[in-house]
Motif scaffolding. Sequence first.
Motif, PDB file in Angstrom:
ATOM      1  N   THR A   1       0.852  -1.188   0.000  1.00 43.60           N
ATOM      2  CA  THR A   1       0.000   0.000   0.000  1.00 43.60           C
ATOM      3  C   THR A   1       0.884   1.233   0.000  1.00 43.60           C
ATOM      4  O   THR A   1       1.740   1.375   0.882  1.00 43.60           O
ATOM      5  CB  THR A   1      -0.913   0.015   1.246  1.00 43.60           C
ATOM      6  OG1 THR A   1      -1.778  -1.120   1.147  1.00 43.60           O
ATOM      7  CG2 THR A   1      -1.735   1.276   1.316  1.00 43.60           C
ATOM      8  N   VAL A   2       0.699   2.116  -0.966  1.00 39.06           N
ATOM      9  CA  VAL A   2       1.555   3.305  -1.015  1.00 39.06           C
ATOM     10  C   VAL A   2       0.789   4.601  -0.738  1.00 39.06           C
ATOM     11  O   VAL A   2       1.381   5.589  -0.335  1.00 39.06           O
ATOM     12  CB  VAL A   2       2.348   3.421  -2.333  1.00 39.06           C
ATOM     13  CG1 VAL A   2       3.316   2.265  -2.459  1.00 39.06           C
ATOM     14  CG2 VAL A   2       1.460   3.496  -3.534  1.00 39.06           C
ATOM     15  N   ILE A   3      -0.526   4.597  -0.940  1.00 40.45           N
ATOM     16  CA  ILE A   3      -1.354   5.757  -0.572  1.00 40.45           C
ATOM     17  C   ILE A   3      -2.501   5.221   0.273  1.00 40.45           C
ATOM     18  O   ILE A   3      -3.203   4.298  -0.126  1.00 40.45           O
ATOM     19  CB  ILE A   3      -1.915   6.471  -1.835  1.00 40.45           C
ATOM     20  CG1 ILE A   3      -0.791   7.065  -2.687  1.00 40.45           C
ATOM     21  CG2 ILE A   3      -2.932   7.550  -1.456  1.00 40.45           C
ATOM     22  CD1 ILE A   3      -0.060   8.235  -2.095  1.00 40.45           C
TER      23      ILE A   3
ATOM     24  N   SER B   1      11.480  11.225  -0.147  1.00 38.89           N
ATOM     25  CA  SER B   1      11.473  10.337  -1.296  1.00 38.89           C
ATOM     26  C   SER B   1      10.756   9.031  -0.939  1.00 38.89           C
ATOM     27  O   SER B   1      10.961   8.490   0.139  1.00 38.89           O
ATOM     28  CB  SER B   1      12.925  10.072  -1.706  1.00 38.89           C
ATOM     29  OG  SER B   1      12.943   9.249  -2.819  1.00 38.89           O
ATOM     30  N   GLY B   2       9.886   8.573  -1.827  1.00 44.45           N
ATOM     31  CA  GLY B   2       9.199   7.297  -1.621  1.00 44.45           C
ATOM     32  C   GLY B   2       7.904   7.397  -0.832  1.00 44.45           C
ATOM     33  O   GLY B   2       7.253   6.381  -0.583  1.00 44.45           O
ATOM     34  N   CYS B   3       7.479   8.610  -0.448  1.00 44.18           N
ATOM     35  CA  CYS B   3       6.277   8.734   0.395  1.00 44.18           C
ATOM     36  C   CYS B   3       4.989   8.660  -0.414  1.00 44.18           C
ATOM     37  O   CYS B   3       3.904   8.601   0.151  1.00 44.18           O
ATOM     38  CB  CYS B   3       6.316  10.011   1.223  1.00 44.18           C
ATOM     39  SG  CYS B   3       6.055  11.502   0.266  1.00 44.18           S
ATOM     40  N   GLY B   4       5.094   8.678  -1.751  1.00 43.95           N
ATOM     41  CA  GLY B   4       3.898   8.507  -2.580  1.00 43.95           C
ATOM     42  C   GLY B   4       3.469   9.745  -3.362  1.00 43.95           C
ATOM     43  O   GLY B   4       2.388   9.758  -3.948  1.00 43.95           O
ATOM     44  N   LYS B   5       4.310  10.770  -3.406  1.00 42.29           N
ATOM     45  CA  LYS B   5       3.943  12.031  -4.076  1.00 42.29           C
ATOM     46  C   LYS B   5       3.660  11.816  -5.562  1.00 42.29           C
ATOM     47  O   LYS B   5       2.623  12.242  -6.067  1.00 42.29           O
ATOM     48  CB  LYS B   5       5.085  13.063  -3.943  1.00 42.29           C
ATOM     49  CG  LYS B   5       5.498  13.356  -2.524  1.00 42.29           C
ATOM     50  CD  LYS B   5       6.644  14.367  -2.479  1.00 42.29           C
ATOM     51  CE  LYS B   5       7.951  13.907  -3.113  1.00 42.29           C
ATOM     52  NZ  LYS B   5       8.650  12.829  -2.368  1.00 42.29           N
ATOM     53  N   SER B   6       4.610  11.163  -6.246  1.00 41.37           N
ATOM     54  CA  SER B   6       4.441  10.982  -7.699  1.00 41.37           C
ATOM     55  C   SER B   6       3.249  10.086  -7.988  1.00 41.37           C
ATOM     56  O   SER B   6       2.491  10.331  -8.933  1.00 41.37           O
ATOM     57  CB  SER B   6       5.701  10.369  -8.314  1.00 41.37           C
ATOM     58  OG  SER B   6       6.784  11.250  -8.195  1.00 41.37           O
ATOM     59  N   THR B   7       3.080   9.063  -7.170  1.00 40.87           N
ATOM     60  CA  THR B   7       1.954   8.147  -7.366  1.00 40.87           C
ATOM     61  C   THR B   7       0.629   8.913  -7.281  1.00 40.87           C
ATOM     62  O   THR B   7      -0.259   8.750  -8.117  1.00 40.87           O
ATOM     63  CB  THR B   7       1.989   7.027  -6.300  1.00 40.87           C
ATOM     64  OG1 THR B   7       3.251   6.371  -6.388  1.00 40.87           O
ATOM     65  CG2 THR B   7       0.880   6.030  -6.509  1.00 40.87           C
ATOM     66  N   LEU B   8       0.517   9.785  -6.284  1.00 40.90           N
ATOM     67  CA  LEU B   8      -0.710  10.560  -6.108  1.00 40.90           C
ATOM     68  C   LEU B   8      -0.934  11.487  -7.305  1.00 40.90           C
ATOM     69  O   LEU B   8      -2.042  11.564  -7.854  1.00 40.90           O
ATOM     70  CB  LEU B   8      -0.608  11.365  -4.803  1.00 40.90           C
ATOM     71  CG  LEU B   8      -1.885  12.001  -4.284  1.00 40.90           C
ATOM     72  CD1 LEU B   8      -2.967  10.950  -4.060  1.00 40.90           C
ATOM     73  CD2 LEU B   8      -1.618  12.748  -2.971  1.00 40.90           C
TER      74      LEU B   8
HETATM   75  N1  LIG Z   1       4.975   0.604 -10.410  1.00 38.72           N
HETATM   76  C1  LIG Z   1       5.268   0.384  -9.118  1.00 38.72           C
HETATM   77  N2  LIG Z   1       5.243  -0.857  -8.588  1.00 38.72           N
HETATM   78  C2  LIG Z   1       5.517  -1.106  -7.291  1.00 38.72           C
HETATM   79  N3  LIG Z   1       5.829  -0.134  -6.396  1.00 38.72           N
HETATM   80  C3  LIG Z   1       5.863   1.135  -6.845  1.00 38.72           C
HETATM   81  C4  LIG Z   1       5.601   1.457  -8.223  1.00 38.72           C
HETATM   82  N4  LIG Z   1       5.721   2.809  -8.359  1.00 38.72           N
HETATM   83  C5  LIG Z   1       6.048   3.286  -7.140  1.00 38.72           C
HETATM   84  N5  LIG Z   1       6.141   2.281  -6.229  1.00 38.72           N
HETATM   85  C6  LIG Z   1       6.439   2.436  -4.795  1.00 38.72           C
HETATM   86  O1  LIG Z   1       5.511   3.333  -4.250  1.00 38.72           O
HETATM   87  C7  LIG Z   1       6.103   4.161  -3.278  1.00 38.72           C
HETATM   88  C8  LIG Z   1       5.855   5.612  -3.602  1.00 38.72           C
HETATM   89  O2  LIG Z   1       6.549   5.949  -4.775  1.00 38.72           O
HETATM   90  P1  LIG Z   1       6.498   7.410  -5.394  1.00 38.72           P
HETATM   91  O3  LIG Z   1       5.097   7.847  -5.500  1.00 38.72           O
HETATM   92  O4  LIG Z   1       7.311   7.393  -6.637  1.00 38.72           O
HETATM   93  O5  LIG Z   1       7.245   8.267  -4.263  1.00 38.72           O
HETATM   94  P2  LIG Z   1       7.791   9.771  -4.294  1.00 38.72           P
HETATM   95  O6  LIG Z   1       7.359  10.394  -5.577  1.00 38.72           O
HETATM   96  O7  LIG Z   1       7.183  10.413  -3.084  1.00 38.72           O
HETATM   97  O8  LIG Z   1       9.275   9.671  -4.169  1.00 38.72           O
HETATM   98  C9  LIG Z   1       7.562   3.771  -3.239  1.00 38.72           C
HETATM   99  O9  LIG Z   1       7.752   2.880  -2.157  1.00 38.72           O
HETATM  100  C10 LIG Z   1       7.786   3.083  -4.560  1.00 38.72           C
HETATM  101  O10 LIG Z   1       8.809   2.135  -4.459  1.00 38.72           O
END
Ligand SMILES: Nc1ncnc2c1ncn2[C@@H]1O[C@H](COP(=O)(O)OP(=O)(O)O)[C@@H](O)[C@H]1O
Length: 356
Positions: free
Chosen positions: A17-19, A38-45
Motif C-alpha cells: 500500500t503506497v497511498i 522520497s518514496g512517500c507517494g507524491k508521484s503516485t498521487l
Molecule cells: N509501479 C510500481 N510498482 C511497485 N511499487 C511502486 C511502483 N511505483 C512506485 N512504487 C512504490 O511506491 C512508493 C511511492 O513511490 P512514489 O510515488 O514514486 O514516491 P515519491 O514520488 O514520493 O518519491 C515507493 O515505495 C515506490 O517504491
Amino acid sequence: MASVELHNIHKAYGALTVIRDISLSIEDGEFIALVGPSGCGKSTLLRMIAGLEEITDGDVSIGGQVVNAMTPRERNIAMVFQSYALYPHMTVAENMGFNLKLSGETKQVIQQRVDEAARMLDLTKLLDRKPAQLSGGQRQRVAMGRAIVRNPAVFLFDEPLSNLDAKLRVQMRSEIKALHQKVQTTSIYVTHDQIEAMTLADRIVVLNQGNIEQQGTPIELYRKPANLFVAGFIGSPAMNFLDGTVDGVDGAPAVRLKDSTPIRIAGERKVKAGQSVKIGLRPEHLSLASNGSPLTGQTLLVEPTGAQTHVLFDLAGDQVTAVVDGEAPVRYGQPLNVSITPEQVYVFDASSGLAL
Ligand SMILES: Nc1ncnc2c1ncn2[C@@H]1O[C@H](COP(=O)(O)OP(=O)(O)O)[C@@H](O)[C@H]1O
Ligand SMILES: [Mg+2]
C-alpha cells in the motif's frame, strides 16, 4: 481552470500500500505543494490525478466531475516532469505546439498560442532552435511552454527543477511563481524540497508514508507543526530535538534536559509534571542575547554563510545547531551562550510525537 477533489484515495501495488485513504480539496486557482521525503507517494498521487496510474480505491474529481474513467487527455491537465522529454528533432516552436497539432488545432491557432506562451516565458528569440541548442533552464521553460499552450484546467508538476543547478533552480522557482500569478491556473506541485514548497505554495500538504501529516499555509506549518515529523521537515536548518521531562522552575512550567538544564516553556502547553517529552528548538530562535532560558555548550563546528553563521554546539550531550548573526564572534572549541524564550520552545509528547 478548475477545483480538484480527492475522495478517500487509496493505492496499492499488489500487497504494497503506497497511498492510504487521502482526501484533499484544492480550490480553483490554488497553488498546492505536495511535499514529503522520497518514496512517500507524491508521484503516485500526482499520476493518479493525471490519469497515468490506476486508482485502487476512491475518486478524483476535476471541476466537480469524477474523472476516474477518463484518459489523461480528457482530463484537460498538463504535466511538467523532471525530465523535459522534448523531441530532439523539432524546434522549440514545434515542441510547444505539438500537442495542439495532435488535437487538430489550425496552424493559425497553434502559432498564436505558441507566440503568447513564448512571450510569457521569454522564449521568443529561441523559437527556431532545437533542444540541443538550449541550456537546461531553457529546456525546462520549453517544457512549461508546452504545458501552457494547451490552456489546461490544472497544471501538475513533478519535481520539475530537480535537474537544474542550484542557482538556476532558484531562478526557475521565481519564474513558476510569477507565471502562476499571471495565469492563475490551479497547480499541484510535487517536491521533496521544503524550501521550494514554502516559497511557491499557497498551501502545503505534507505527506509521509502515503498519509497526510498536516496541511496549511507555509507559515502555519512553520509556526504550528502538528507533530515531530512536520516540525522536523519544515524549516532550514532543521529544528533541533532534545529529550526532556516536564518540571517546574520557580512555579513556571519548564522542561529539564537529560543533564537537568531547565528550559522554560509557554504556560499554554498541555503538559503534566513528570511527562516525557521532546522539545523542539528552531536554530534561528537560539539567540546570542540573554532574553530567555540560558543554554550553554561547547562549540563543535562553525559554518559561515555570509549574513548568518551556523554554529553546531553540544547541549546536554546532544548536538544542536544555532543560526547567529554573521558578525558574531563564535569560535570552534569555545563555549557558546545562547538563550530562547518560552514561546519559541516547541513541546511534543515523546511517545505519540504530537505537538502539546
Ligand atoms: N509501479 C510500481 N510498482 C511497485 N511499487 C511502486 C511502483 N511505483 C512506485 N512504487 C512504490 O511506491 C512508493 C511511492 O513511490 P512514489 O510515488 O514514486 O514516491 P515519491 O514520488 O514520493 O518519491 C515507493 O515505495 C515506490 O517504491
Ligand atoms: Mg517522485
